[in-house]
Design a protein around this motif. Structure first.
Motif, PDB file in Angstrom:
ATOM      1  N   GLY A  60      58.721  48.230 -38.659  1.00 58.17           N
ATOM      2  CA  GLY A  60      60.106  47.985 -38.259  1.00 58.17           C
ATOM      3  C   GLY A  60      60.519  48.701 -36.993  1.00 58.17           C
ATOM      4  N   ARG A  61      59.635  49.563 -36.458  1.00 56.30           N
ATOM      5  CA  ARG A  61      59.920  50.281 -35.214  1.00 56.30           C
ATOM      6  C   ARG A  61      58.674  50.303 -34.339  1.00 56.30           C
ATOM      7  N   ILE A  62      58.886  50.492 -33.055  1.00 52.61           N
ATOM      8  CA  ILE A  62      57.774  50.669 -32.117  1.00 52.61           C
ATOM      9  C   ILE A  62      57.696  52.143 -31.776  1.00 52.61           C
ATOM     10  N   ALA A  63      56.791  52.833 -32.447  1.00 51.79           N
ATOM     11  CA  ALA A  63      56.644  54.276 -32.270  1.00 51.79           C
ATOM     12  C   ALA A  63      55.246  54.681 -32.710  1.00 51.79           C
ATOM     13  N   PRO A  64      54.710  55.766 -32.138  1.00 47.85           N
ATOM     14  CA  PRO A  64      53.389  56.240 -32.554  1.00 47.85           C
ATOM     15  C   PRO A  64      53.337  56.506 -34.057  1.00 47.85           C
ATOM     16  N   GLY A  65      52.239  56.102 -34.682  1.00 49.41           N
ATOM     17  CA  GLY A  65      52.062  56.292 -36.105  1.00 49.41           C
ATOM     18  C   GLY A  65      52.519  55.125 -36.948  1.00 49.41           C
ATOM     19  N   PHE A  66      53.288  54.225 -36.362  1.00 51.58           N
ATOM     20  CA  PHE A  66      53.740  53.056 -37.094  1.00 51.58           C
ATOM     21  C   PHE A  66      52.679  51.960 -37.041  1.00 51.58           C
ATOM     22  N   ARG A  67      52.721  51.089 -38.020  1.00 51.46           N
ATOM     23  CA  ARG A  67      51.803  49.958 -38.042  1.00 51.46           C
ATOM     24  C   ARG A  67      52.060  49.093 -36.815  1.00 51.46           C
ATOM     25  N   ALA A  68      50.995  48.568 -36.239  1.00 49.59           N
ATOM     26  CA  ALA A  68      51.109  47.734 -35.034  1.00 49.59           C
ATOM     27  C   ALA A  68      51.531  46.325 -35.436  1.00 49.59           C
ATOM     28  N   ASP A  69      52.832  46.191 -35.737  1.00 50.56           N
ATOM     29  CA  ASP A  69      53.473  44.910 -36.021  1.00 50.56           C
ATOM     30  C   ASP A  69      54.424  44.635 -34.865  1.00 50.56           C
ATOM     31  N   LEU A  70      54.046  43.699 -34.010  1.00 52.43           N
ATOM     32  CA  LEU A  70      54.765  43.501 -32.750  1.00 52.43           C
ATOM     33  C   LEU A  70      54.987  42.024 -32.476  1.00 52.43           C
ATOM     34  N   LEU A  71      56.079  41.739 -31.800  1.00 50.46           N
ATOM     35  CA  LEU A  71      56.392  40.382 -31.357  1.00 50.46           C
ATOM     36  C   LEU A  71      56.671  40.416 -29.862  1.00 50.46           C
ATOM     37  N   VAL A  72      55.927  39.598 -29.107  1.00 51.66           N
ATOM     38  CA  VAL A  72      56.129  39.498 -27.661  1.00 51.66           C
ATOM     39  C   VAL A  72      56.787  38.155 -27.367  1.00 51.66           C
ATOM     40  N   VAL A  73      57.923  38.208 -26.683  1.00 49.91           N
ATOM     41  CA  VAL A  73      58.677  36.985 -26.381  1.00 49.91           C
ATOM     42  C   VAL A  73      59.044  36.944 -24.905  1.00 49.91           C
ATOM     43  N   ASP A  74      59.340  35.741 -24.435  1.00 48.60           N
ATOM     44  CA  ASP A  74      59.925  35.588 -23.105  1.00 48.60           C
ATOM     45  C   ASP A  74      61.417  35.856 -23.201  1.00 48.60           C
ATOM     46  N   GLY A  75      61.991  36.394 -22.131  1.00 49.86           N
ATOM     47  CA  GLY A  75      63.425  36.613 -22.120  1.00 49.86           C
ATOM     48  C   GLY A  75      63.836  37.919 -22.767  1.00 49.86           C
ATOM     49  N   ASP A  76      65.147  38.064 -22.928  1.00 45.76           N
ATOM     50  CA  ASP A  76      65.748  39.316 -23.401  1.00 45.76           C
ATOM     51  C   ASP A  76      66.583  39.035 -24.647  1.00 45.76           C
ATOM     52  N   PRO A  77      66.071  39.333 -25.851  1.00 44.27           N
ATOM     53  CA  PRO A  77      66.825  39.030 -27.075  1.00 44.27           C
ATOM     54  C   PRO A  77      68.100  39.839 -27.246  1.00 44.27           C
ATOM     55  N   LEU A  78      68.238  40.965 -26.543  1.00 41.62           N
ATOM     56  CA  LEU A  78      69.514  41.678 -26.606  1.00 41.62           C
ATOM     57  C   LEU A  78      70.614  40.916 -25.882  1.00 41.62           C
ATOM     58  N   GLU A  79      70.211  40.085 -24.941  1.00 38.29           N
ATOM     59  CA  GLU A  79      71.173  39.229 -24.242  1.00 38.29           C
ATOM     60  C   GLU A  79      71.344  37.896 -24.958  1.00 38.29           C
ATOM     61  N   ASP A  80      70.229  37.353 -25.488  1.00 33.59           N
ATOM     62  CA  ASP A  80      70.244  36.037 -26.112  1.00 33.59           C
ATOM     63  C   ASP A  80      69.212  36.024 -27.239  1.00 33.59           C
ATOM     64  N   LEU A  81      69.701  35.965 -28.485  1.00 34.09           N
ATOM     65  CA  LEU A  81      68.785  35.986 -29.625  1.00 34.09           C
ATOM     66  C   LEU A  81      67.801  34.827 -29.609  1.00 34.09           C
ATOM     67  N   ALA A  82      68.171  33.725 -28.953  1.00 39.39           N
ATOM     68  CA  ALA A  82      67.280  32.573 -28.891  1.00 39.39           C
ATOM     69  C   ALA A  82      65.966  32.905 -28.196  1.00 39.39           C
ATOM     70  N   ALA A  83      65.945  33.998 -27.425  1.00 39.11           N
ATOM     71  CA  ALA A  83      64.691  34.416 -26.789  1.00 39.11           C
ATOM     72  C   ALA A  83      63.612  34.704 -27.824  1.00 39.11           C
ATOM     73  N   LEU A  84      64.006  35.034 -29.049  1.00 34.88           N
ATOM     74  CA  LEU A  84      63.027  35.313 -30.102  1.00 34.88           C
ATOM     75  C   LEU A  84      62.213  34.078 -30.477  1.00 34.88           C
ATOM     76  N   LYS A  85      62.706  32.890 -30.094  1.00 33.60           N
ATOM     77  CA  LYS A  85      61.952  31.666 -30.363  1.00 33.60           C
ATOM     78  C   LYS A  85      60.818  31.462 -29.369  1.00 33.60           C
ATOM     79  N   ALA A  86      60.906  32.126 -28.219  1.00 36.10           N
ATOM     80  CA  ALA A  86      59.916  31.925 -27.149  1.00 36.10           C
ATOM     81  C   ALA A  86      58.749  32.889 -27.365  1.00 36.10           C
TER      82      ALA A  86
END
Length: 398
Positions: free
Chosen positions: A352-378
């Protein structure tokens, strides 16, 4: 593996620009500026570069049912399927979740422990899919909501026996059908309570003795009151229904907040269609109840109820738009689908976080989801437990 991107979400609403994440095995070992980390790793390390992309924690859908197909009549399909056919279909659904950016799910009720079997397959690397926190067989009274999953119990002794059975099978959460639900056509109505307070307290006690949280399916106000009194850890739906409307009890909501009970509204990806099904006035009232809970400070987490009628396994991002409609900031909505959900699932120290020691569960998307949640679809790529998965790959069935 070194992954670099234009933005890396390192905490709530905060980006590290031109950042990098170093992954070794299934874990994150370092997070920092791209130039700094790039100098630390050797030439033999795999490098993935997304200069205009954003890396966020892998998403969490806190309410799914992999045993259901998301069609018009998921119960009929389930009942017509053998366990092996059902498991084969569940593999495809899990893969669909993963390709959409979901790296952890909480499965809140299946048949014959199939979600537990699937989680073992995924953990061994035999199948692509998210980590599954499974409830196993949900507890319900005879003829109660989802009785066809096999968890019918009556009385304190049977309740305790079912909890012990699920935990011994590997369940990471216990599910109680505290009220009725629409999926069970011949069962109690959604607002009707199904268990006595004594039965609920026994269920919670048995689960908590084993260190396992309890999720309460509760639409009705009376059921919500009982679930809170029994000490559950999360409330699913929490729609505050009565036989003639809605009744949000402010005193009970305060207890929910004070006790840190998480609420998963389990919003449909097709939430915009609800006024057509329930009527404009009733839908508006339902929406406002969630807004009231959010504004009061309730801990909301994201889930879709994937698998129930017309709810597929790629709908988390469309469902998140509901909370934007209510006026919640995108940073908070992302927390609901990452860090806050991880905490509610008992995984707050591992994902649930990006930090050392955490499981490498990551999502890479185009765009900026803080500006537009729809970026999470890309979706550009998904990393689950350190393994990279492309969004459009498919896997043949055995």
């Amino acid at each position: 593996m070194l992954i670099t991107a234009g933005r890396v979400l390192v905490s709530s609403g905060k980006y590290l620009d031109d950042g990098a994440i170093l992954v070794e095995g299934d874990s994150i070992t370092a997070v920092g500026p791209r130039a700094q980390l790039a100098e630390r790793v050797g030439t033999d390390v795999e490098r993935l570069a997304f200069p205009t992309g954003t890396i966020v924690p892998g998403l969490i859908d806190a309410h799914v049912h992999l045993a259901f197909d998301g069609g018009a009549d998921p119960v009929a399909v389930l009942q017509a399927s053998s366990d092996e056919t059902l498991l084969s279909d569940m593999r495809l659904r899990a893969e669909q979740l993963l390709r959409s950016g979901v790296t952890t799910v909480r499965d809140l009720g299946d048949r014959d422990g199939l979600a537990l079997r699937l989680d073992e397959e995924i953990a061994r690397g035999g199948r692509p899919g998210p980590r599954i926190v499974s409830a196993g067989t949900p507890a319900t009274p005879p003829g109660g909501h989802c009785h066809f999953l096999g968890g019918e119990v009556s009385g304190v002794a049977e309740v305790r026996d079912l909890v012990r059975y699920n935990i011994s099978a590997g369940a990471g959460v216990i599910k109680a059908m505290v009220t009725g639900g629409g999926l069970t056509k011949d069962g109690p109505k959604s607002w009707q309570s199904q268990f006595t307070l004594e039965e609920l307290q026994a269920l919670v006690d048995e689960a908590h003795q084993a260190g396992v949280p309890v999720a309460a399916h509760a639409h009705g106000t009376d059921g919500i009151v009982a679930a809170v009194a029994a000490g559950v850890d999360t409330i699913e739906h929490c729609t505050w229904m009565t036989n003639d409307g809605f009744d949000l009890r402010q005193d009970v909501l305060k207890q929910i907040i004070d006790r840190g009970i998480a609420v998963c509204p389990a919003v449909s990806p097709h939430w915009q269609m609800l006024p057509r099904f329930f009527g404009e006035e009733r839908a508006a009232a339902m929406f406002d109840l969630v807004r009231q809970m959010a504004e009061a400070g309730a801990k909301l987490i994201a889930g879709t109820d994937a698998g129930v009628q017309r709810t597929g396994f790629d709908g988390l991002v469309p469902a998140l738009s509901f909370y934007a409609h209510l006026g919640l900031p995108n940073s908070k909505i992302l927390d609901m689908a990452t860090a806050d959900a991880a905490g509610a699932l008992g995984l707050g120290d591992t994902t649930g976080r990006i930090a050392p020691g955490f499981r490498a569960d990551l999502l890479v998307v185009d765009g900026d989801p803080l500006e537009d949640l729809a970026a999470l679809k890309a979706v550009r790529t998904v990393v689950a437990a350190g393994q990279r998965h492309e969004p459009r790959e498919t896997t043949a069935q055995p």
